[in-house]
Design an enzyme around this catalytic site. Structure first.
Site, PDB file in Angstrom:
ATOM      1  CE1 TYR A 170      16.932 -14.022   5.011  1.00 41.87           C
ATOM      2  CE2 TYR A 170      19.049 -13.327   4.411  1.00 41.87           C
ATOM      3  CZ  TYR A 170      17.996 -13.053   4.775  1.00 41.87           C
ATOM      4  OH  TYR A 170      17.402 -11.674   5.055  1.00 41.87           O
ATOM      5  CG  ASP A 226      13.393 -15.992   5.955  1.00 41.49           C
ATOM      6  OD1 ASP A 226      12.140 -15.962   5.212  1.00 41.49           O
ATOM      7  OD2 ASP A 226      13.795 -14.839   6.541  1.00 41.49           O
ATOM      8  CG  HIS A 267      11.815 -14.725  11.047  1.00 42.03           C
ATOM      9  ND1 HIS A 267      11.436 -15.111  10.068  1.00 42.03           N
ATOM     10  CD2 HIS A 267      12.672 -13.685  10.932  1.00 42.03           C
ATOM     11  CE1 HIS A 267      11.836 -14.314   9.057  1.00 42.03           C
ATOM     12  NE2 HIS A 267      12.516 -13.592   9.644  1.00 42.03           N
TER      13      HIS A 267
END
Length: 266
Positions: A106, A155, A258
């Site tokens: 992330y 991500d 998402h």
């Protein structure tokens, strides 16, 4: 081997919105998750039934948190990418499985350099990127020496090319599409190091996007960004047969802002 990655935007919220049902229908062998946003004891047990869950919640209450859930038990789990500044934030976890090392990332969202009130958010992301690049090289080489392939998923908070967001012209100075971010992303990719697997499978045209704002008509108009990736070592990338975004059937049935990115490998 089916690998899925999803920024859940809160594991408990995603579970209420049908994450377990999605896992049972999709049946990934490995699923990586970002923004779990829960202490380990608050992760619903039933979500990952049948999986071995490796989780770094970090030390920021209600923020971040990365995980890898695998059908096979991990041989080793590591939560450091060698950058002390970010070690406590729950942004990186990597798991050794018999044939592959899988990482969940992330990456900080950052800010525009023009946003003086958030200048430190921009600088922190710019410090995170070279630290991550160095660790990706180490992790990929370590996996190769151990006879495993390597894949980093998650991500990245960067749309790498103009095909990776719906409105590139309007976002030239937006965080996630800054020239310096895109240049960095290009620097970690090559046919001999890491391959953007979904773009290899979908070389032409826009998308497939993986994030849409909750606000306005972004989802209905498919005005999204492709910021969730699977970057694989060349041997694993060459084994990818199908892959892309599993877009939710309707706005009301979204698990997160998402959508899962799923790839099947031979």
């Amino acid at each position: 081997m089916r690998i899925a990655t999803l920024n859940v935007n809160g594991i408990r919220a995603a579970q209420r919105r049908g994450l377990r049902d999605w896992l049972e229908a999709e049946r990934p062998d490995i699923v990586t998750l970002q923004e779990m946003r829960a202490a380990p004891e608050l992760v619903p047990d039933e979500v990952f039934e049948g999986y071995h869950l490796s989780y770094d919640a970090g030390s920021l209450p209600g923020r971040n948190g990365v995980a890898v859930a695998s059908r096979e038990a991990p041989l080793a789990v590591r939560t450091s990418m060698g950058a002390r500044e970010f070690a406590h934030e729950g942004r990186w976890i990597e798991v050794d499985l018999p044939e592959v090392t899988v990482a969940s990332l992330y990456l900080p969202k950052g800010a525009s350099p023009d946003d003086h009130e958030r200048a430190e958010a921009y600088r922190r992301k710019m410090r995170f990127l070279p630290a991550l690049a160095r660790h990706l090289t180490r992790a990929r080489r370590d996996a190769r020496r151990a006879g495993r392939e390597f894949v980093v998923t998650g991500d990245f908070n960067i749309a790498r090319t103009e095909h990776d967001l719906a409105n590139p012209r309007a976002n030239r100075r937006s965080p996630g599409f800054l020239p310096e971010e895109r240049e960095w992303f290009g620097s970690i990719l090559s046919p001999r190091t890491l391959v953007d697997v979904v773009r290899r499978l979908h070389p032409d045209g826009p998308g497939p996007y993986s994030w849409w704002s909750w606000r306005g008509q972004a989802w209905n108009n498919d005005a999204g960004w492709r910021i969730d990736y699977q970057l694989a070592s060349p041997g694993l990338a060459a084994a990818a047969t199908t892959g892309g975004t599993r877009r939710d059937p309707s706005y009301d049935r979204r698990m997160s802002d998402h959508a899962p990115v799923v790839v099947d490998y031979r």
